[in-house]
Design a protein around this motif. Structure first.
Motif, PDB file in Angstrom:
ATOM      1  N   PRO A  46      37.960 -60.828 -41.612  1.00 16.21           N
ATOM      2  CA  PRO A  46      37.581 -59.733 -42.505  1.00 16.21           C
ATOM      3  C   PRO A  46      37.409 -58.420 -41.778  1.00 16.21           C
ATOM      4  O   PRO A  46      37.189 -58.367 -40.559  1.00 16.21           O
ATOM      5  N   ALA A  74      32.260 -57.691 -46.482  1.00 23.01           N
ATOM      6  CA  ALA A  74      33.409 -58.324 -45.831  1.00 23.01           C
ATOM      7  C   ALA A  74      34.636 -58.146 -46.717  1.00 23.01           C
ATOM      8  O   ALA A  74      34.698 -58.672 -47.832  1.00 23.01           O
ATOM      9  N   TYR A  89      38.570 -58.843 -47.082  1.00 18.22           N
ATOM     10  CA  TYR A  89      39.606 -59.736 -46.561  1.00 18.22           C
ATOM     11  C   TYR A  89      40.983 -59.235 -47.000  1.00 18.22           C
ATOM     12  O   TYR A  89      41.290 -59.221 -48.194  1.00 18.22           O
ATOM     13  N   HIS A 102      37.553 -68.627 -47.459  1.00 11.98           N
ATOM     14  CA  HIS A 102      36.242 -69.154 -47.830  1.00 11.98           C
ATOM     15  C   HIS A 102      35.603 -69.917 -46.668  1.00 11.98           C
ATOM     16  O   HIS A 102      34.371 -69.893 -46.506  1.00 11.98           O
ATOM     17  N   ARG A 149      33.996 -67.371 -44.626  1.00 11.04           N
ATOM     18  CA  ARG A 149      32.793 -66.859 -45.284  1.00 11.04           C
ATOM     19  C   ARG A 149      31.608 -67.806 -45.097  1.00 11.04           C
ATOM     20  O   ARG A 149      30.481 -67.363 -44.904  1.00 11.04           O
ATOM     21  N   HIS A 195      27.312 -62.317 -47.170  1.00 11.73           N
ATOM     22  CA  HIS A 195      27.853 -60.968 -47.311  1.00 11.73           C
ATOM     23  C   HIS A 195      28.444 -60.824 -48.710  1.00 11.73           C
ATOM     24  O   HIS A 195      28.953 -61.792 -49.282  1.00 11.73           O
ATOM     25  N   SER A 247      31.621 -59.890 -50.714  1.00 11.49           N
ATOM     26  CA  SER A 247      32.995 -60.092 -50.247  1.00 11.49           C
ATOM     27  C   SER A 247      33.998 -59.513 -51.232  1.00 11.49           C
ATOM     28  O   SER A 247      33.819 -59.592 -52.447  1.00 11.49           O
ATOM     29  N   PHE A 282      34.806 -64.330 -55.043  1.00  8.60           N
ATOM     30  CA  PHE A 282      34.778 -62.973 -54.501  1.00  8.60           C
ATOM     31  C   PHE A 282      34.062 -62.044 -55.486  1.00  8.60           C
ATOM     32  O   PHE A 282      34.179 -62.191 -56.702  1.00  8.60           O
TER      33      PHE A 282
END
Length: 387
Positions: free
Chosen positions: A114, A127, A129, A164, A167, A173, A175, A211
């Motif tokens: 990320p 984060a 991605y 994931h 994460r 965080h 995301s 997300f």
């Protein structure tokens, strides 16, 4: 955290032979202005940065200047490669640019790495991605760890599972995913390049669970698919007459502390407008009602019984930016054409698409023996041609 979501710049594209570079530059200047006015923390560019894999030098220069301006303004940039881009070329300077808060990601293998962006006003990082366009035949075997044939849905889920997994190893965080793909249920335009033959390129909304916000690229109309959480920003300019009624915009996304997104769709208001005119050539060339179209890109549909001599030259004298001429005389039977094209655009499965194509070509739907042949052919295609 405040984000600006844009996509599908298609730098270097032309419109029926007319260069769009000046209008694209104006659109990018407007985007940079909005980023400053809204004090955004990051600009997300969800793919199709260029219109082709080897873009013209002028387009590359414009993109570089855009990144430099956003960086000078203190805005992080997270951009990904789309299906029009060369994944290698667009991200060749990614390691260097990252030192200046700019990410241009084309390497699918790094999708689970990320970009951590800290809000200007403080608080925990978000984060982001970057997931570039996934070509199943190219990245499928690597993601699956075996020489298998996968569809867009399958490669997308494999890539997202890696994200994931990353994460789960980090502190909690908010995301954000930036992706370039065709999500099922999205509204299409004529200017989009098909990802596959048929509808097997569709990815379900369910693939993007988990997300806080999903910034999508590929479809050219601004639209959302799961409330405000999963959305396309659309293109900054219209790239075909099918986009004539689009309001070109960007999305300003405010992520609350719990990750809930609040979105404002902000029109860009740049670029030459599009206009479709229908009628006999004498009427189009003389009616004062069409005066406003003289500054537009015009598609003229002539209804004269026969195509007039020098029709394009006559129309261009009144509409200097005319881009397309069609001849549709009234004696041509077209009653069912619009409905057939609607069925093709809205087909949800390969069988529906094949049936709509058959109907369009033959003027009537397939009978039962013909429908059975279509089903058998599609089943064989799914098995890779094996009986």
């Amino acid at each position: 955290m405040r984000l600006l979501h844009t996509s599908d710049w298609h730098l270097g594209r032309s419109f029926h032979g007319a260069s769009l570079l000046e209008e694209q530059e104006a659109a990018i200047e407007r985007i940079a202005q909005l980023a400053r006015e809204h004090a955004v923390d990051a600009v997300l560019i969800a793919g199709d940065l260029y219109d082709r894999a080897i873009p013209p030098a002028e387009a590359v220069d414009l993109f570089n200047r855009a990144l430099a301006q956003l960086s000078r303004d203190g805005t992080a940039v997270v951009a990904i490669a789309g299906n029009h881009d060369s994944h290698v070329r667009v991200s060749v300077y990614d390691p260097l640019l990252s030192a200046f808060g700019v990410t241009v990601r084309g390497d699918v293998g790094r999708a689970s790495e990320p970009v951590l962006v800290t809000p200007r006003d403080g608080g925990t990082p978000v984060a982001i991605y970057p997931l570039p366009y996934l070509e199943p035949a190219v990245v499928g075997p690597a993601l699956a760890g075996a020489p298998v044939r996968l569809r867009h849905e399958e490669v997308t889920r494999l890539a997202i599972e890696r994200i994931h997994a990353d994460r789960r190893e980090r502190p909690p965080h908010r995301s954000v995913l930036v992706a370039h793909t065709f999500v099922a249920g999205g509204e299409t335009s004529e200017s989009e390049r098909e990802l596959t033959i048929g509808n097997v390129d569709r990815v379900s909304v369910a693939a993007f669970e988990g997300f806080d916000y999903v910034a999508l690229g590929h479809l050219h109309a601004s639209q959302q698919l799961d409330g405000a959480r999963v959305a396309y920003s659309g293109t900054p300019l219209a790239y075909s007459f099918s986009e004539e009624r689009h309001v070109k915009s960007v999305r300003i996304v405010e992520l609350a502390a719990d990750g809930t997104p609040t979105v404002a769709v902000v029109p860009l208001g740049v670029g030459r407008r599009l206009c479709t005119l229908r009628g006999a050539i004498d009427e189009l060339c003389s009616d004062p009602a069409h005066a406003a179209a003289s500054e537009a890109r015009v598609r003229a549909i002539l209804t004269d019984d026969t195509l007039p001599l020098q029709a394009m030259a006559r129309l261009r004298a009144r509409f200097p930016h005319i881009a397309e001429l069609r001849h549709e005389p009234p004696d041509v039977a077209r009653a069912g054409e619009a409905e057939r094209h609607r069925q093709v655009r809205q087909a949800r499965s390969p069988l529906e698409l094949a049936t709509a194509f058959f109907t369009d070509q033959q003027g009537q739907p397939p009978n039962e023996p013909e429908a059975e042949l279509l089903r058998a052919a599609l089943a064989a295609a799914e098995r890779g041609g094996e009986r």
